[in-house]
Design an enzyme around this catalytic site. Structure first.
Site, mmCIF file in Angstrom:
data_model
loop_
_atom_site.group_PDB
_atom_site.id
_atom_site.type_symbol
_atom_site.label_atom_id
_atom_site.label_comp_id
_atom_site.label_asym_id
_atom_site.label_seq_id
_atom_site.Cartn_x
_atom_site.Cartn_y
_atom_site.Cartn_z
ATOM 1 N N SER A 39 -10.093 -0.337 6.896
ATOM 2 C CA SER A 39 -9.434 -0.157 5.608
ATOM 3 C C SER A 39 -8.825 -1.407 5.007
ATOM 4 C CB SER A 39 -8.359 0.929 5.711
ATOM 5 O OG SER A 39 -8.950 2.178 5.950
ATOM 6 N N SER B 60 -9.419 2.156 2.908
ATOM 7 C CA SER B 60 -8.476 2.877 2.062
ATOM 8 C C SER B 60 -7.458 1.957 1.380
ATOM 9 C CB SER B 60 -7.717 3.914 2.906
ATOM 10 O OG SER B 60 -6.944 3.279 3.920
ATOM 11 N N LYS C 69 0.834 -1.199 0.000
ATOM 12 C CA LYS C 69 0.000 0.000 0.000
ATOM 13 C C LYS C 69 0.871 1.253 0.000
ATOM 14 C CE LYS C 69 -3.892 1.929 2.665
ATOM 15 N NZ LYS C 69 -4.747 1.694 3.856
#
Length: 480
Positions: free
Chosen positions: A179, A155, A79
């Site tokens: 997330s 996210s 990420k």
């Protein structure tokens, strides 16, 4: 070349060790897959230019008979909130568009040491801001491989989409309000938020304590429960740089996947009593839980003694706001004043920073007291049960520009009113989202929450659910 795309990480690692596959074949197949489909999905924001060279080195190590790590030659996506040495890390912000860290985050170094090859960085909202759409001003919006009009969730939406579309067998996510679990449910992947402190943060300076407000986790996202457990075996373990890192445990998480579940007592609350569910989502999750009844000691429908939505959510909102004050102060110390450069930052981030400057110490302490009520309610329930099951989301993935504002006529908060993930960021319990099936061709997730410290029980139960509702091989062939 043997068929590679769609194989589990466990199978790829085994094939490489046996000599049936080479790391070069595996990495190049995934790079080709990214080239073929990512212009529709936008899961990746940066591809590691050195991935092919690292794969060639890994292939030479196999040929030389060197000792191989458990993830030798397996591609992994990281990420874009996490630091990767020599690979651009933007946090989805134009302020950091050219930022190239010199040092890996702790878990990234551990993955590399285990032989994994970082294939690239995945899309995230700016600074991982509170959002169930993975959108920022620097890159294109991430889109769901099952239907590119739909959200990936957020996210860690880029990570979930990369795994779901076959662009990476493993990806890392972070989770401050859902997330990891939200995009896993939306994209049909398995995502694990391990017990708080299981995977150390460590490099967070100048504030090493930021990840407690609320509890923010690092964890694996994968095709299968076993793959996630394999990845967790590598990522987990103590590190003195993280003041909350947990001691090492005996045995492997991968071994826990095969642990018996016959003695487990399970509490089931589809909506946790905090938000309405779409009927088809409820029915899909009910179906998996009904199947589970025959494999565990008991499944009881329960009503958790959580406060109402507003009272339970308020501490999360306040603590997330406080984090933005920390972000603002930290970046200012580095010479970047977000408010002075607001034209380069999303309006939402500017608004959150401005509101954070108005918070008082009293606001934060009141939030922690309210948080304690949520914590006690969850721990009291899990004093009587080994696990708490619920839906992960109350709706399937929605259009990227149309988050739900009501469900069956009942108004809901447009960010967290349809998620059942965030209470566990207030409590720190290990929690996973397991694929449970589909509604109108879109994935649905079952959320599995365990007692503090009992990641292995969450993995064992998740694997049992996976056996009841097999998912490997049901991934979309091509984004549409």
């Amino acid at each position: 070349m043997p068929e590679i795309i769609g194989r589990s990480a466990t199978a790829l690692a085994r094939g490489i060790r046996r000599g049936d596959l080479t790391p070069t074949e595996v990495v190049d197949a995934h790079l080709d897959r990214i080239d073929a489909v990512d212009d529709q999905v936008n899961a990746f924001v940066t591809i590691n230019d050195d991935a092919h060279a690292r794969a060639r080195e890994a292939t030479e190590a196999v040929e030389a008979g060197e000792s191989l790590g458990p993830l030798h030659g397996v591609p992994v996506a990281i990420k874009d909130l996490s630091n990767t040495a020599g690979i651009r890390t933007t946090m989805g912000s134009a302020l950091l568009a050219e930022n190239v860290p010199e040092e890996d985050d702790i878990f990234v170094r551990r993955l590399k040491d285990a032989g994994a090859i970082v294939i690239g960085k995945t899309n995230t909202p700016e600074f991982g801001r509170l959002s169930t759409v993975t959108r920022n001003e620097l890159f294109e919006t991430a889109r769901n491989p099952w239907d590119t009009a739909k959200t990936t969730g957020g996210s860690s939406g880029g990570s979930a989409a990369a795994v779901a579309a076959g662009m990476a067998p493993l990806a890392q996510g972070s989770d401050a309000a859902g997330s990891i679990r939200i995009p896993s449910a939306a994209c049909g992947t398995f995502g694990l938020m391990p017990d708080f402190g299981r995977v150390p943060h460590g490099n967070d300076r100048p504030d090493a304590f930021v990840n407690t407000h609320p509890f923010t986790f690092l964890g694996p996202m994968a095709r299968t429960v076993e793959d996630a457990a394999l990845m967790l075996d590598v990522m987990a373990g103590p590190d003195d740089r993280d003041p909350f890192s947990r001691p090492a445990r005996e045995g492997s998480y991968r071994g826990a996947v095969r642990d018996p579940v016959a003695d487990l007592r399970v509490a089931y609350s589809p909506d946790l009593g905090i938000c309405p569910l779409v009927d088809d989502v409820r029915g899909t999750v009910d179906g998996v839980v009904d199947e589970l009844r025959g494999t565990v000691a008991a499944v009881d429908r329960v009503d958790p003694d959580l406060p109402d939505w507003e009272a339970a959510h308020q501490p999360l909102a306040t603590l997330l706001q406080a984090r933005y004050r920390g972000l603002y102060d930290s970046m200012k110390e580095e010479g970047v004043d977000i408010l002075d450069r607001r034209e380069e930052v999303t309006d939402e981030v500017v608004s959150r920073v401005e509101k954070s400057l108005e918070l008082s110490a009293g606001d934060v302490r009141r939030a922690e007291r309210q948080r304690t009520v949520v914590y006690d309610a969850v721990q009291d329930l899990l004093g009587d049960y080994d696990l708490l099951l619920s839906s992960t989301l109350s709706v399937p993935a929605f259009d990227v520009d149309s988050p739900p504002t009501e469900i069956d006529g009942e108004p809901v908060h447009p960010v967290h009113g349809f998620t059942l993930t965030w209470p566990f960021n207030l409590t720190g319990n290990p929690t996973a989202s397991v694929p449970a099936g589909t509604v109108d061709g879109l994935p649905v997730g079952l959320q599995v929450t365990g007692r503090r410290g009992e990641d292995d029980t969450v993995l064992a139960a998740s694997a049992a659910c996976e056996r009841l509702a097999p998912w490997d091989g049901v991934y979309p062939v091509d984004p549409r």
